[in-house]
Design a protein around this motif. Structure first.
Motif, PDB file in Angstrom:
ATOM      1  N   PHE A  90       5.942   7.472   7.891  1.00 54.34           N
ATOM      2  CA  PHE A  90       4.529   7.805   8.079  1.00 54.34           C
ATOM      3  C   PHE A  90       3.716   6.535   8.365  1.00 54.34           C
ATOM      4  CE2 PHE A  90       6.210  11.275   5.376  1.00 54.34           C
ATOM      5  CZ  PHE A  90       6.012  12.322   6.261  1.00 54.34           C
ATOM      6  N   SER A  91       2.463   6.482   7.910  1.00 58.10           N
ATOM      7  CA  SER A  91       1.609   5.305   8.136  1.00 58.10           C
ATOM      8  C   SER A  91       1.443   4.600   6.798  1.00 58.10           C
ATOM      9  CB  SER A  91       0.247   5.724   8.688  1.00 58.10           C
ATOM     10  OG  SER A  91       0.412   6.385   9.933  1.00 58.10           O
ATOM     11  N   SER A  92       2.223   3.561   6.592  1.00 56.12           N
ATOM     12  CA  SER A  92       2.355   2.973   5.251  1.00 56.12           C
ATOM     13  C   SER A  92       1.250   1.998   4.865  1.00 56.12           C
ATOM     14  CB  SER A  92       3.717   2.292   5.118  1.00 56.12           C
ATOM     15  OG  SER A  92       4.732   3.266   5.092  1.00 56.12           O
ATOM     16  N   THR A  93       0.137   2.031   5.622  1.00 60.66           N
ATOM     17  CA  THR A  93      -1.091   1.366   5.172  1.00 60.66           C
ATOM     18  C   THR A  93      -2.196   2.398   4.938  1.00 60.66           C
ATOM     19  OG1 THR A  93      -1.858   1.016   7.444  1.00 60.66           O
ATOM     20  CG2 THR A  93      -0.584  -0.775   6.428  1.00 60.66           C
ATOM     21  N   GLY A  95      -3.802   4.970   2.777  1.00 53.91           N
ATOM     22  CA  GLY A  95      -3.880   5.428   1.396  1.00 53.91           C
ATOM     23  C   GLY A  95      -4.735   4.481   0.581  1.00 53.91           C
ATOM     24  N   ASP A  96      -4.684   4.619  -0.718  1.00 48.52           N
ATOM     25  CA  ASP A  96      -5.451   3.751  -1.590  1.00 48.52           C
ATOM     26  C   ASP A  96      -4.939   2.319  -1.486  1.00 48.52           C
ATOM     27  OD1 ASP A  96      -7.329   3.364  -3.998  1.00 48.52           O
ATOM     28  OD2 ASP A  96      -5.414   2.583  -4.735  1.00 48.52           O
ATOM     29  N   CYS A  97      -5.820   1.423  -1.119  1.00 51.10           N
ATOM     30  CA  CYS A  97      -5.423   0.047  -0.840  1.00 51.10           C
ATOM     31  C   CYS A  97      -4.746  -0.612  -2.033  1.00 51.10           C
ATOM     32  CB  CYS A  97      -6.644  -0.779  -0.411  1.00 51.10           C
ATOM     33  SG  CYS A  97      -6.302  -2.538  -0.199  1.00 51.10           S
ATOM     34  N   GLN A  98      -5.373  -0.566  -3.184  1.00 57.43           N
ATOM     35  CA  GLN A  98      -4.829  -1.281  -4.341  1.00 57.43           C
ATOM     36  C   GLN A  98      -3.489  -0.704  -4.792  1.00 57.43           C
ATOM     37  OE1 GLN A  98      -5.999  -4.195  -5.346  1.00 57.43           O
ATOM     38  NE2 GLN A  98      -7.445  -3.904  -3.656  1.00 57.43           N
ATOM     39  N   SER A  99      -3.340   0.607  -4.682  1.00 59.40           N
ATOM     40  CA  SER A  99      -2.066   1.233  -5.021  1.00 59.40           C
ATOM     41  C   SER A  99      -0.962   0.767  -4.078  1.00 59.40           C
ATOM     42  CB  SER A  99      -2.193   2.758  -4.958  1.00 59.40           C
ATOM     43  OG  SER A  99      -0.939   3.379  -5.164  1.00 59.40           O
ATOM     44  N   LEU A 100      -1.274   0.695  -2.781  1.00 65.21           N
ATOM     45  CA  LEU A 100      -0.289   0.252  -1.799  1.00 65.21           C
ATOM     46  C   LEU A 100       0.069  -1.218  -1.987  1.00 65.21           C
ATOM     47  CD1 LEU A 100      -1.591   2.089   1.403  1.00 65.21           C
ATOM     48  CD2 LEU A 100       0.545   2.533   0.185  1.00 65.21           C
ATOM     49  N   ILE A 101      -0.928  -2.043  -2.251  1.00 65.46           N
ATOM     50  CA  ILE A 101      -0.668  -3.471  -2.451  1.00 65.46           C
ATOM     51  C   ILE A 101       0.232  -3.689  -3.667  1.00 65.46           C
ATOM     52  CG2 ILE A 101      -1.719  -5.695  -3.035  1.00 65.46           C
ATOM     53  CD1 ILE A 101      -2.039  -4.900  -0.114  1.00 65.46           C
ATOM     54  N   ARG A 102       0.008  -2.907  -4.717  1.00 64.32           N
ATOM     55  CA  ARG A 102       0.889  -3.010  -5.901  1.00 64.32           C
ATOM     56  C   ARG A 102       2.330  -2.684  -5.522  1.00 64.32           C
ATOM     57  NH1 ARG A 102      -3.625  -0.814  -8.660  1.00 64.32           N
ATOM     58  NH2 ARG A 102      -2.822   1.315  -8.437  1.00 64.32           N
ATOM     59  N   LYS A 103       2.513  -1.680  -4.663  1.00 68.89           N
ATOM     60  CA  LYS A 103       3.860  -1.308  -4.242  1.00 68.89           C
ATOM     61  C   LYS A 103       4.493  -2.406  -3.381  1.00 68.89           C
ATOM     62  CE  LYS A 103       2.974   3.651  -4.483  1.00 68.89           C
ATOM     63  NZ  LYS A 103       2.823   4.938  -3.758  1.00 68.89           N
ATOM     64  N   TYR A 104       3.704  -2.978  -2.476  1.00 70.66           N
ATOM     65  CA  TYR A 104       4.230  -4.084  -1.663  1.00 70.66           C
ATOM     66  C   TYR A 104       4.677  -5.246  -2.547  1.00 70.66           C
ATOM     67  CZ  TYR A 104       1.446  -1.799   2.096  1.00 70.66           C
ATOM     68  OH  TYR A 104       0.878  -0.921   2.978  1.00 70.66           O
ATOM     69  N   ARG A 105       3.804  -5.595  -3.497  1.00 70.53           N
ATOM     70  CA  ARG A 105       4.104  -6.749  -4.363  1.00 70.53           C
ATOM     71  C   ARG A 105       5.274  -6.448  -5.304  1.00 70.53           C
ATOM     72  NH1 ARG A 105       0.862 -11.017  -4.052  1.00 70.53           N
ATOM     73  NH2 ARG A 105      -1.213 -10.825  -3.080  1.00 70.53           N
ATOM     74  N   GLU A 106       5.392  -5.213  -5.741  1.00 68.30           N
ATOM     75  CA  GLU A 106       6.533  -4.841  -6.581  1.00 68.30           C
ATOM     76  C   GLU A 106       7.834  -5.052  -5.817  1.00 68.30           C
ATOM     77  OE1 GLU A 106       8.446  -0.941  -8.884  1.00 68.30           O
ATOM     78  OE2 GLU A 106       6.357  -0.871  -8.196  1.00 68.30           O
ATOM     79  N   ARG A 121      -0.005   2.757  11.912  1.00 67.88           N
ATOM     80  CA  ARG A 121      -0.695   3.066  13.159  1.00 67.88           C
ATOM     81  C   ARG A 121      -1.801   2.024  13.389  1.00 67.88           C
ATOM     82  NH1 ARG A 121      -1.482   8.946  14.123  1.00 67.88           N
ATOM     83  NH2 ARG A 121      -3.682   8.431  14.395  1.00 67.88           N
ATOM     84  N   PRO A 122      -2.170   1.778  14.641  1.00 68.66           N
ATOM     85  CA  PRO A 122      -3.236   0.807  14.905  1.00 68.66           C
ATOM     86  C   PRO A 122      -4.577   1.179  14.289  1.00 68.66           C
ATOM     87  CG  PRO A 122      -2.005   1.270  16.910  1.00 68.66           C
ATOM     88  CD  PRO A 122      -1.544   2.266  15.887  1.00 68.66           C
ATOM     89  N   ASP A 123      -4.794   2.478  14.058  1.00 66.24           N
ATOM     90  CA  ASP A 123      -6.089   2.920  13.524  1.00 66.24           C
ATOM     91  C   ASP A 123      -6.075   3.083  12.008  1.00 66.24           C
ATOM     92  OD1 ASP A 123      -4.312   5.065  13.643  1.00 66.24           O
ATOM     93  OD2 ASP A 123      -5.878   6.549  14.012  1.00 66.24           O
ATOM     94  N   CYS A 124      -5.019   2.621  11.360  1.00 66.14           N
ATOM     95  CA  CYS A 124      -4.903   2.802   9.906  1.00 66.14           C
ATOM     96  C   CYS A 124      -4.810   1.468   9.164  1.00 66.14           C
ATOM     97  CB  CYS A 124      -3.677   3.654   9.582  1.00 66.14           C
ATOM     98  SG  CYS A 124      -3.872   5.396   9.989  1.00 66.14           S
ATOM     99  N   ILE A 125      -5.432   0.431   9.715  1.00 68.06           N
ATOM    100  CA  ILE A 125      -5.401  -0.880   9.071  1.00 68.06           C
ATOM    101  C   ILE A 125      -6.835  -1.244   8.690  1.00 68.06           C
ATOM    102  CG2 ILE A 125      -4.661  -3.276   9.258  1.00 68.06           C
ATOM    103  CD1 ILE A 125      -2.840  -2.392  11.559  1.00 68.06           C
ATOM    104  N   SER A 126      -7.209  -0.914   7.476  1.00 68.56           N
ATOM    105  CA  SER A 126      -8.568  -1.185   7.013  1.00 68.56           C
ATOM    106  C   SER A 126      -8.766  -2.677   6.777  1.00 68.56           C
ATOM    107  CB  SER A 126      -8.846  -0.426   5.709  1.00 68.56           C
ATOM    108  OG  SER A 126      -8.049  -0.960   4.658  1.00 68.56           O
TER     109      SER A 126
END
Length: 307
Positions: A90-93, A95-106, A121-126
């Motif tokens: 899917f588009s792995s950016t 969703g909730d930013c802080q939740s995703l960043i925690r997953k990346y860092r984990e 996706r190009p339109d899903c990078i906040s």
């Protein structure tokens, strides 16, 4: 440059990507921009080989590493390798930013993880998530993969991607402004409905033209990446219905490899080739049949690269 060489220069050893699931969806699935997703996308969001999403990120990493070790080390014994944590489906950016960043860092904190790759996706990078990824890129290798598929806007509407070429151009500029260290990889699909050879090669030129300003940077971060695959018809997709009604014709093996030969002449020395073929799940593949013979396909790719 091939991605295997690129990673080896960066990390000093053989490096494998392992697929993980961040639990995301896409704006053309949840109704924000549309429903059903892109017409070729499977129910797993192109993450058919990702580890189980019901497990934590750390558990997914260990599960994926074991799969690689069983496949690679079972024959040749232990070797020194590293892994890139690849949030693939899917588009792995999105969703909730802080939740995703925690997953990346984990994932990055796990043993033998050398870097992070995130498909989106190009339109899903906040701005918020890009700022966080820029911070991560100061310490770790970060790769952002953008699904363009085609630069033909008519094709874009037909495949229901729900974003424009301008969105892609703006995303590339925004990423490089935030952090020149982030490695941008663009996905293209050859054989999309209605596309001519000129359309497909123009998409390659479009990607190269939007990324070659990276030459202003020095070292590895001047490189951009490209992934190319043939269109696959998978069960349960909108595309499968179109195929069954005779509305879609897939590329033959010869047609695809003729296109690849022409493509390689369009890529400059700053392009890293991440993929020239896909690996469709055989249990849901409808057409074409030729990608199933992985050994022959890889042999042909090696041949045209040498040629």
């Amino acid at each position: 440059m091939l991605v295997s060489e690129f990673y080896k220069e960066l990390f000093g050893c053989k490096t494998y990507k392992i697929s993980l699931d961040a639990g995301c969806t896409c704006p053309n699935r949840d109704g924000t921009k549309g429903f059903g997703g892109c017409i070729f996308c499977s129910q797993s969001g192109s993450g058919d080989f990702a580890a189980s999403k019901n497990k934590s990120i750390s558990e997914q990493v260990e599960e994926a590493k074991k799969l690689v070790e069983k496949k690679i080390f079972g024959r040749s014994g232990n070797r020194v390798v590293k892994y890139i944590a690849y949030f693939q489906n899917f588009s792995s950016t999105y969703g909730d930013c802080q939740s995703l960043i925690r997953k990346y860092r984990e994932a990055l904190e796990c043993t033998d993880i050398a870097g992070l790759a995130v498909a989106t996706r190009p339109d899903c990078i906040s701005d918020e998530i890009l700022s966080e990824l820029a911070l991560i890129s100061q310490k770790y290798f970060v790769q952002l993969e953008l699904g363009l598929q085609s630069s033909n806007e008519v094709t874009g509407k037909l495949i229901n991607r729900c974003y424009t070429d301008e969105d892609y151009c703006n995303a590339v500029k925004k990423i490089k402004k935030a952090s020149p260290a982030i490695h941008i990889v663009t996905h293209l699909i050859f054989g999309l409905p209605g596309e001519t050879e000129d359309d497909m090669l123009e998409s390659v030129r479009f990607v190269a033209g939007n990324n070659n300003y990276n030459m202003t940077y020095s070292g590895w971060n001047r490189f951009y990446g490209i992934k190319i695959t043939s269109l696959y018809v998978l069960k349960g997709t909108v595309l499968s219905g179109m195929y069954e009604r005779g509305k879609v014709k897939t590329l033959s093996e010869d047609e695809y490899f003729n296109l690849l030969e022409k493509t390689l002449h369009l890529l400059d020395e700053n392009c890293v080739i991440h993929r020239l073929t896909g690996d469709p799940p055989k249990n849901i593949l409808i057409a074409p049949e030729w990608p199933k013979n992985k050994k022959r396909i890889l042999s042909k790719i090696n041949y045209i690269l040498k040629k």
